[in-house]
Design a protein around this motif. Sequence first.
Motif, mmCIF file in Angstrom:
data_model
loop_
_atom_site.group_PDB
_atom_site.id
_atom_site.type_symbol
_atom_site.label_atom_id
_atom_site.label_comp_id
_atom_site.label_asym_id
_atom_site.label_seq_id
_atom_site.Cartn_x
_atom_site.Cartn_y
_atom_site.Cartn_z
ATOM 1 N N THR A 41 -82.288 2.493 12.154
ATOM 2 C CA THR A 41 -83.071 2.084 10.997
ATOM 3 C C THR A 41 -82.356 2.380 9.685
ATOM 4 N N THR A 64 -82.872 -0.091 22.237
ATOM 5 C CA THR A 64 -83.755 0.786 21.468
ATOM 6 C C THR A 64 -85.136 0.158 21.333
ATOM 7 N N GLY A 65 -86.094 0.975 20.922
ATOM 8 C CA GLY A 65 -87.449 0.474 20.701
ATOM 9 C C GLY A 65 -88.452 1.596 20.822
ATOM 10 N N GLN A 89 -93.030 0.482 12.760
ATOM 11 C CA GLN A 89 -92.781 -0.425 13.869
ATOM 12 C C GLN A 89 -91.698 -1.443 13.512
ATOM 13 N N ASN A 93 -88.313 -1.585 15.671
ATOM 14 C CA ASN A 93 -88.297 -2.686 16.636
ATOM 15 C C ASN A 93 -87.732 -4.001 16.112
ATOM 16 N N CYS A 94 -87.593 -4.139 14.798
ATOM 17 C CA CYS A 94 -87.006 -5.364 14.253
ATOM 18 C C CYS A 94 -85.779 -5.073 13.393
ATOM 19 N N PRO A 97 -82.521 -3.387 15.479
ATOM 20 C CA PRO A 97 -81.679 -4.329 16.219
ATOM 21 C C PRO A 97 -81.000 -5.364 15.314
ATOM 22 N N SER A 120 -86.813 -7.146 23.809
ATOM 23 C CA SER A 120 -88.035 -7.561 23.131
ATOM 24 C C SER A 120 -89.206 -7.225 24.063
ATOM 25 N N TYR A 137 -96.991 -3.573 16.760
ATOM 26 C CA TYR A 137 -95.923 -3.712 17.755
ATOM 27 C C TYR A 137 -95.670 -5.180 18.062
ATOM 28 N N LYS A 141 -92.112 -7.197 17.174
ATOM 29 C CA LYS A 141 -91.323 -7.854 18.217
ATOM 30 C C LYS A 141 -91.217 -9.355 17.961
ATOM 31 N N LEU A 144 -88.516 -9.679 15.510
ATOM 32 C CA LEU A 144 -87.227 -9.517 16.184
ATOM 33 C C LEU A 144 -86.825 -10.819 16.872
ATOM 34 N N HIS A 168 -87.220 -9.689 27.780
ATOM 35 C CA HIS A 168 -88.401 -8.909 28.155
ATOM 36 C C HIS A 168 -88.125 -8.256 29.504
#
Length: 221
Positions: A41, A64-65, A89, A93-94, A97, A120, A137, A141, A144, A168
């Motif tokens: 991040t 990561t996530g 989040q 998560n976005c 990455p 994802s 969340y 995603k 992302l 996924h």
Amino acid sequence: MENALIIGASGGIGAALCAALSARGVAVTGLSRSADGLDVTNEASVAEELGRLVGPFDLIFVATGALEINGAAPEKTLRSLDATAMMDQFAVNCIGPSLVLKHSLGLMPRKGRAVFAALSARVGSIGDNAKGGWNSYRTAKAALNQMIHTGAIELARTHSDAICVALHPGTVRTPFTEKYLDRHPAVAAPEAADNLLGVIDALTPAQSGQFFDWQGKPVAW
């Protein structure tokens, strides 16, 4: 596949990917926050850690996530929405990455097959969302997924044989999911890693920019 870079190598899926690739004879470089101080991040951290590496890597996988950050559980209702939790989040998560993708371009070969993949989640699918909830969340995603799709378009201009996808992994038994498994069927991390690598093995450049599940089936945006 000869050289792989796994971001989030200390996590359940990341560690399993490292093990599975090493067993294939692939040279694996793993980076994580716990072992290397990589904070996805923080762009300065991403630039520094990836800037130390010498490519090319024919697989860069962002494993990561986070589902629960700083004690903030997934929301069950809009009334639970919290701005700070939602920003957290997005950061993990976005944005994380996405920053890795930005600083990975010089680590991928200009010619020859290479894959950039990021974990994802099916709940990030807008088209497949029939239950609601888990607002932050899901939205992170979904963002992302858009970054992967957009990044793939730009990547193709300079790396004609590259593949950039969102994946996924299914429901995997890791500390990430342990509080939320309930009665959902889940697989161990090594099996999930094998599934994901099987999908990656079969991908072609024509499939770059898409979103696939652990069986290699397309997931709706």
